[in-house]
Design a protein around this motif. Structure first.
Motif, PDB file in Angstrom:
ATOM      1  N   THR A 270      27.817  26.809   1.659  1.00  0.00           N
ATOM      2  CA  THR A 270      27.542  27.246   0.288  1.00  0.00           C
ATOM      3  C   THR A 270      28.377  26.767  -0.882  1.00  0.00           C
ATOM      4  N   LEU A 271      29.634  26.381  -0.406  1.00  0.00           N
ATOM      5  CA  LEU A 271      30.565  26.049  -1.365  1.00  0.00           C
ATOM      6  C   LEU A 271      30.177  24.302  -1.595  1.00  0.00           C
ATOM      7  N   ARG A 272      29.927  23.817  -0.398  1.00  0.00           N
ATOM      8  CA  ARG A 272      29.525  22.248  -0.565  1.00  0.00           C
ATOM      9  C   ARG A 272      28.396  22.350  -1.394  1.00  0.00           C
ATOM     10  N   ALA A 273      27.378  23.133  -1.398  1.00  0.00           N
ATOM     11  CA  ALA A 273      25.967  22.980  -2.181  1.00  0.00           C
ATOM     12  C   ALA A 273      26.627  23.099  -3.589  1.00  0.00           C
ATOM     13  N   ALA A 274      27.470  23.968  -3.977  1.00  0.00           N
ATOM     14  CA  ALA A 274      27.951  24.443  -5.190  1.00  0.00           C
ATOM     15  C   ALA A 274      28.642  22.835  -5.760  1.00  0.00           C
ATOM     16  N   PRO A 278      35.282  19.432   0.988  1.00  0.00           N
ATOM     17  CA  PRO A 278      36.158  20.093   1.888  1.00  0.00           C
ATOM     18  C   PRO A 278      37.528  19.467   1.869  1.00  0.00           C
ATOM     19  N   ILE A 279      38.631  19.943   1.907  1.00  0.00           N
ATOM     20  CA  ILE A 279      40.074  19.453   1.872  1.00  0.00           C
ATOM     21  C   ILE A 279      40.798  20.055   3.049  1.00  0.00           C
ATOM     22  N   GLY A 280      41.305  19.452   3.818  1.00  0.00           N
ATOM     23  CA  GLY A 280      41.943  19.885   5.183  1.00  0.00           C
ATOM     24  C   GLY A 280      40.832  20.705   5.900  1.00  0.00           C
ATOM     25  N   TYR A 281      41.223  21.802   6.515  1.00  0.00           N
ATOM     26  CA  TYR A 281      40.100  22.413   7.355  1.00  0.00           C
ATOM     27  C   TYR A 281      39.894  23.625   6.737  1.00  0.00           C
ATOM     28  N   ASP A 282      40.321  23.978   5.824  1.00  0.00           N
ATOM     29  CA  ASP A 282      40.235  25.514   5.119  1.00  0.00           C
ATOM     30  C   ASP A 282      40.200  25.614   3.605  1.00  0.00           C
ATOM     31  N   HIS A 283      40.428  24.478   2.874  1.00  0.00           N
ATOM     32  CA  HIS A 283      40.305  24.354   1.514  1.00  0.00           C
ATOM     33  C   HIS A 283      39.161  23.654   0.832  1.00  0.00           C
ATOM     34  N   TYR A 284      38.796  24.025  -0.287  1.00  0.00           N
ATOM     35  CA  TYR A 284      37.740  23.333  -0.940  1.00  0.00           C
ATOM     36  C   TYR A 284      38.068  23.126  -2.440  1.00  0.00           C
ATOM     37  N   GLY A 288      37.349  16.307  -9.113  1.00  0.00           N
ATOM     38  CA  GLY A 288      38.416  15.949 -10.008  1.00  0.00           C
ATOM     39  C   GLY A 288      39.887  16.709  -9.777  1.00  0.00           C
ATOM     40  N   ASP A 289      39.666  17.551  -8.883  1.00  0.00           N
ATOM     41  CA  ASP A 289      41.018  18.466  -8.820  1.00  0.00           C
ATOM     42  C   ASP A 289      42.015  17.571  -8.259  1.00  0.00           C
ATOM     43  N   PRO A 290      43.427  17.474  -8.429  1.00  0.00           N
ATOM     44  CA  PRO A 290      44.521  16.837  -8.048  1.00  0.00           C
ATOM     45  C   PRO A 290      44.499  16.928  -6.404  1.00  0.00           C
ATOM     46  N   ILE A 291      44.026  18.203  -5.666  1.00  0.00           N
ATOM     47  CA  ILE A 291      44.308  18.347  -4.309  1.00  0.00           C
ATOM     48  C   ILE A 291      43.176  17.273  -3.764  1.00  0.00           C
ATOM     49  N   ALA A 292      42.055  17.123  -4.529  1.00  0.00           N
ATOM     50  CA  ALA A 292      40.928  16.284  -3.941  1.00  0.00           C
ATOM     51  C   ALA A 292      41.199  14.855  -4.023  1.00  0.00           C
ATOM     52  N   ARG A 293      42.054  14.437  -5.232  1.00  0.00           N
ATOM     53  CA  ARG A 293      42.555  13.062  -5.300  1.00  0.00           C
ATOM     54  C   ARG A 293      43.474  12.835  -4.250  1.00  0.00           C
ATOM     55  N   ALA A 294      44.511  13.798  -3.908  1.00  0.00           N
ATOM     56  CA  ALA A 294      45.383  13.628  -2.705  1.00  0.00           C
ATOM     57  C   ALA A 294      44.761  13.257  -1.519  1.00  0.00           C
ATOM     58  N   ALA A 295      43.775  14.239  -1.128  1.00  0.00           N
ATOM     59  CA  ALA A 295      43.067  13.915   0.142  1.00  0.00           C
ATOM     60  C   ALA A 295      42.198  12.625   0.167  1.00  0.00           C
ATOM     61  N   ILE A 408      44.488   8.405  17.378  1.00  0.00           N
ATOM     62  CA  ILE A 408      43.829   9.773  17.258  1.00  0.00           C
ATOM     63  C   ILE A 408      43.329  10.155  16.188  1.00  0.00           C
ATOM     64  N   SER A 409      41.910  10.767  16.381  1.00  0.00           N
ATOM     65  CA  SER A 409      41.139  11.165  15.308  1.00  0.00           C
ATOM     66  C   SER A 409      40.274  12.412  15.737  1.00  0.00           C
ATOM     67  N   VAL A 410      40.186  13.414  14.637  1.00  0.00           N
ATOM     68  CA  VAL A 410      39.432  14.583  14.896  1.00  0.00           C
ATOM     69  C   VAL A 410      38.046  14.419  14.190  1.00  0.00           C
ATOM     70  N   PRO A 411      36.880  14.262  14.770  1.00  0.00           N
ATOM     71  CA  PRO A 411      35.657  13.917  14.253  1.00  0.00           C
ATOM     72  C   PRO A 411      35.264  15.132  13.106  1.00  0.00           C
ATOM     73  N   ALA A 412      34.390  14.950  12.214  1.00  0.00           N
ATOM     74  CA  ALA A 412      34.100  15.935  11.221  1.00  0.00           C
ATOM     75  C   ALA A 412      33.592  17.243  11.650  1.00  0.00           C
ATOM     76  N   GLU A 413      32.734  17.254  12.918  1.00  0.00           N
ATOM     77  CA  GLU A 413      32.162  18.635  13.469  1.00  0.00           C
ATOM     78  C   GLU A 413      33.011  19.572  14.093  1.00  0.00           C
ATOM     79  N   SER A 414      34.557  18.600  14.298  1.00  0.00           N
ATOM     80  CA  SER A 414      35.306  19.375  15.231  1.00  0.00           C
ATOM     81  C   SER A 414      36.618  19.825  14.313  1.00  0.00           C
ATOM     82  N   ARG A 415      36.572  19.627  12.975  1.00  0.00           N
ATOM     83  CA  ARG A 415      37.780  19.696  12.322  1.00  0.00           C
ATOM     84  C   ARG A 415      38.003  21.443  11.979  1.00  0.00           C
ATOM     85  N   PRO A 416      36.942  22.304  12.319  1.00  0.00           N
ATOM     86  CA  PRO A 416      37.747  23.683  12.282  1.00  0.00           C
ATOM     87  C   PRO A 416      38.738  23.912  13.394  1.00  0.00           C
TER      88      PRO A 416
END
Length: 440
Positions: A270-274, A278-284, A288-295, A408-416
């Protein structure tokens, strides 16, 4: 859900806002050690101050924070007086006083009167160098926010506010002891923006009793309609052995692991549609937000405030239960307000416990940080990590992680499940039996 993943969703793993995590702190770090650590800071050290306000007007049943309901004025007045003494003591002992960030958490920081809030800010400005202050953030209960409070926050330089939204379904709110209509949240956001505090963040929760896909979708849609810059989406941690008030929540009405993951997915979709990324595993956040630029640039950090766009050299915690993160290690204050106040008023630091960091701690902290922030890391020299690479094998087989040489990498579907992967590098977790919240 893939049954291979379901077993990981049911695991209890740390949130890794620190490493080592708080259950592994010990009493070898006391007020004397903390004072020495402060004295070793330098004038060039960039400091983040965290002020913990331990009081709420009424307690929400889900809350796992060090917070207490108070209806009398005397305890709050005593807290403010002791906090002033602690501010003075820290400033006197510290070799550095240049503050770049100031955060207020709790509890409920806006349970303080405007006069008391302003008095604390003035004390901080008197004792610390605030000329380089960039971020001044506060956590707020939208139900309590008044026009006078908003004006005071703006006058005192607050430029970011986090609103506890959690869930906007009336049935869910009744089940967690927090009645908060959408209109109250909307009015609080408008009030803050009207005084110039435009950078807003909302907290949402999943895993609460009686939540459904439709209810969390509607909550996310309503919250997103107010266009905050960021969302933090947390899984409810049912830890009644740690916080007795959670016994008021009907455990039978809590969703299981598979339902929790599905609810989290619904909120994320729902948030992605809006328009939130996604930032990290539990932020959105908005792009243009600074946290998105940092990611995007690989500069995302994680600390006790969650995922952040930058990190200071030192974080100094003020108030009961607050944790300081200094170059030498972690130091936590007395969690009891009374014990904290007694020590501060006696002229000694209220440090109860902590953890001095060694070279291996710092190396593993950096690995866990990068894995959770970037979902990948490169171990150039695998010597000393034979156990970890062996432990990753079943996670690779189940699709949680990919390993290519030392990469070592975590694929998108496993990030939770990123914390499950990070736990492999946590030597303290392997040795102890601390109880934590679910992975998802």
């Amino acid at each position: 859900m893939d049954p291979r993943l379901l077993k990981y969703a049911e695991l209890n793993v740390p949130r890794y806002t620190s490493y080592p995590t708080a259950p592994h702190f010990n009493e070898s770090v006391d007020g004397v050690v903390f004072a020495r650590w402060l004295s070793e800071l330098t004038p060039s050290t960039s400091i983040s101050l965290y002020v913990h306000v331990p009081y709420c007007q009424r307690m929400c049943w889900y809350c796992g924070c060090h917070a207490f309901a108070v209806r009398r004025d005397e305890p709050v007045a005593q807290y403010v007086e002791a906090l002033g003494c602690e501010i003075d003591a820290v400033a006197d002992a510290s070799g550095g006083t240049r503050v770049r960030e100031l955060h207020w958490g709790g509890g409920t920081p806006n349970s303080l009167s405007p006069e008391r809030f302003q008095a604390i800010v003035e004390r901080l400005h008197h004792r610390f160098d605030m000329s380089a202050l960039e971020r001044h953030a506060i956590e707020l209960d939208p139900r309590l926010l008044t026009e006078e409070q908003a004006q005071t926050f703006a006058r005192c330089g607050v430029n970011r506010a986090s609103l506890g939204v959690q869930d906007l379904d009336a049935g869910v709110q009744a089940a967690i002891g927090r009645e908060q209509p959408f209109e109250r949240v909307r009015d609080a956001a408008d009030r803050l923006r009207d005084v110039g505090i435009a950078a807003l963040s909302f907290d949402l929760m999943y895993g609460l009793p009686h939540q459904t896909h439709e209810s969390v979708r509607k909550t996310a849609e309503l919250a997103a309609s107010l266009r905050p810059d960021r969302f933090s989406v947390f899984g409810y941690a049912h830890v009644p052995w740690f916080k007795n008030r959670q016994r008021l929540i009907d455990a039978e009405a809590l969703p299981g692991a598979e339902a929790r993951l599905s609810l989290a997915d619904t909120i994320g979709e729902t948030l992605r549609a809006a328009g939130y990324v996604p930032i990290g595993y539990d932020h959105y956040a908005l792009a243009g937000d600074p946290i998105a630029r940092a990611a995007r640039t690989g500069q995302l950090q994680r600390n006790f405030q969650g995922f952040v766009e930058a990190d200071c050299d030192a974080l100094i915690g003020l108030g009961p239960s607050s944790i300081s993160t200094l170059p030498q290690g972690y130091a936590q204050n007395e969690p009891s307000v009374g014990d904290w106040r007694a020590k501060v008023n006696a002229g000694v630091f209220a440090t109860r416990r902590g953890k001095a960091l060694n070279t291996e701690d710092r190396r593993r902290r950096d690995l866990i940080m990068r894995l959770l922030c970037d979902f990948e890391l490169e171990i150039a020299d695998p010597r000393g990590f034979e156990r970890e690479f062996a432990a990753l094998v079943p996670l690779v087989e189940d699709g949680l992680v990919r390993v290519n040489g030392g990469r070592i990498s975590v694929p998108a579907e496993s990030r939770p499940f990123a914390r499950v992967v990070a736990q492999v590098f946590d030597t303290y977790h392997q040795q102890g039996n601390a109880r934590h919240s679910r992975a998802v």
